[in-house]
Design an enzyme around this catalytic site. Sequence first.
Site, PDB file in Angstrom:
ATOM      1  N   HIS A 191     -37.565 -11.734 -12.941  1.00  0.00           N
ATOM      2  CA  HIS A 191     -36.684 -12.799 -13.004  1.00  0.00           C
ATOM      3  C   HIS A 191     -35.356 -12.332 -12.407  1.00  0.00           C
ATOM      4  O   HIS A 191     -35.016 -11.132 -12.125  1.00  0.00           O
ATOM      5  CB  HIS A 191     -36.473 -12.995 -14.181  1.00  0.00           C
ATOM      6  CG  HIS A 191     -37.840 -13.610 -15.163  1.00  0.00           C
ATOM      7  ND1 HIS A 191     -37.930 -14.094 -16.161  1.00  0.00           N
ATOM      8  CD2 HIS A 191     -39.160 -13.595 -14.559  1.00  0.00           C
ATOM      9  CE1 HIS A 191     -39.111 -14.434 -16.517  1.00  0.00           C
ATOM     10  NE2 HIS A 191     -39.968 -14.390 -15.687  1.00  0.00           N
ATOM     11  N   GLU A 217     -32.225 -12.421 -13.502  1.00  0.00           N
ATOM     12  CA  GLU A 217     -31.289 -11.693 -14.336  1.00  0.00           C
ATOM     13  C   GLU A 217     -31.991 -10.253 -14.266  1.00  0.00           C
ATOM     14  O   GLU A 217     -31.139  -9.272 -14.348  1.00  0.00           O
ATOM     15  CB  GLU A 217     -31.340 -12.241 -15.795  1.00  0.00           C
ATOM     16  CG  GLU A 217     -30.754 -13.466 -15.991  1.00  0.00           C
ATOM     17  CD  GLU A 217     -32.140 -14.564 -15.975  1.00  0.00           C
ATOM     18  OE1 GLU A 217     -33.041 -14.556 -15.240  1.00  0.00           O
ATOM     19  OE2 GLU A 217     -32.000 -15.633 -16.796  1.00  0.00           O
ATOM     20  N   CYS A 263     -34.768 -16.411 -20.420  1.00  0.00           N
ATOM     21  CA  CYS A 263     -36.018 -16.311 -20.959  1.00  0.00           C
ATOM     22  C   CYS A 263     -35.676 -15.124 -21.944  1.00  0.00           C
ATOM     23  O   CYS A 263     -34.855 -14.430 -22.059  1.00  0.00           O
ATOM     24  CB  CYS A 263     -37.188 -16.185 -20.244  1.00  0.00           C
ATOM     25  SG  CYS A 263     -37.328 -14.323 -19.577  1.00  0.00           S
ATOM     26  N   CYS A 270     -35.421 -11.605 -20.256  1.00  0.00           N
ATOM     27  CA  CYS A 270     -34.080 -11.531 -19.845  1.00  0.00           C
ATOM     28  C   CYS A 270     -32.875 -11.406 -20.683  1.00  0.00           C
ATOM     29  O   CYS A 270     -32.116 -10.564 -20.635  1.00  0.00           O
ATOM     30  CB  CYS A 270     -33.726 -12.745 -18.631  1.00  0.00           C
ATOM     31  SG  CYS A 270     -34.819 -12.520 -17.393  1.00  0.00           S
TER      32      CYS A 270
END
Length: 155
Positions: free
Chosen positions: A52, A54, A82, A85
Amino acid sequence: MTKEELMRKAIALSIENLNQDGGPFGAVIAKDGEILATGVNRVTDSCDPTAHAEVSAIRNAAKKLGTFDLSGYEIYSSCEPCPMCLGAIYWARLDKLYYGNTKEDAKVIGFDDSFIYEELELKKEDRKLKSEELLGKEALEAFNIWAKKEDKTEY
Ligand SMILES: [Zn+2]
């Protein structure tokens, strides 16, 4: 750069990433208006479910600084993180999180992480992910060695 400019950079990354077959997510890690590192969502092309924006930005920032501790830095994410993260942001000890899109905006286009947040509220036995304690005494050996180890890097 101002916080708005840093967020615009994260947003620009999220848009540019669409031309690279990535997801619509970008992140920037900065301190005092200076960008340290950036990240974009590369889940599909890198076959990495944890890639992801991040997490990618945190990996890039930590590698650049040569430390796992990013305290003093802030993260600008084009979307509200999410649970994975968010956890990574805590582990990295980032000082502040700014986000552009909300979880609800992400849900509208098919990125729904609300089920993970809901799972966290449930007792272990009620979660969709079945989990079972196994060989706890054997697993404890590493912890016992760690507890006595004198030349360790605490984190
Ligand atoms: Zn995430």
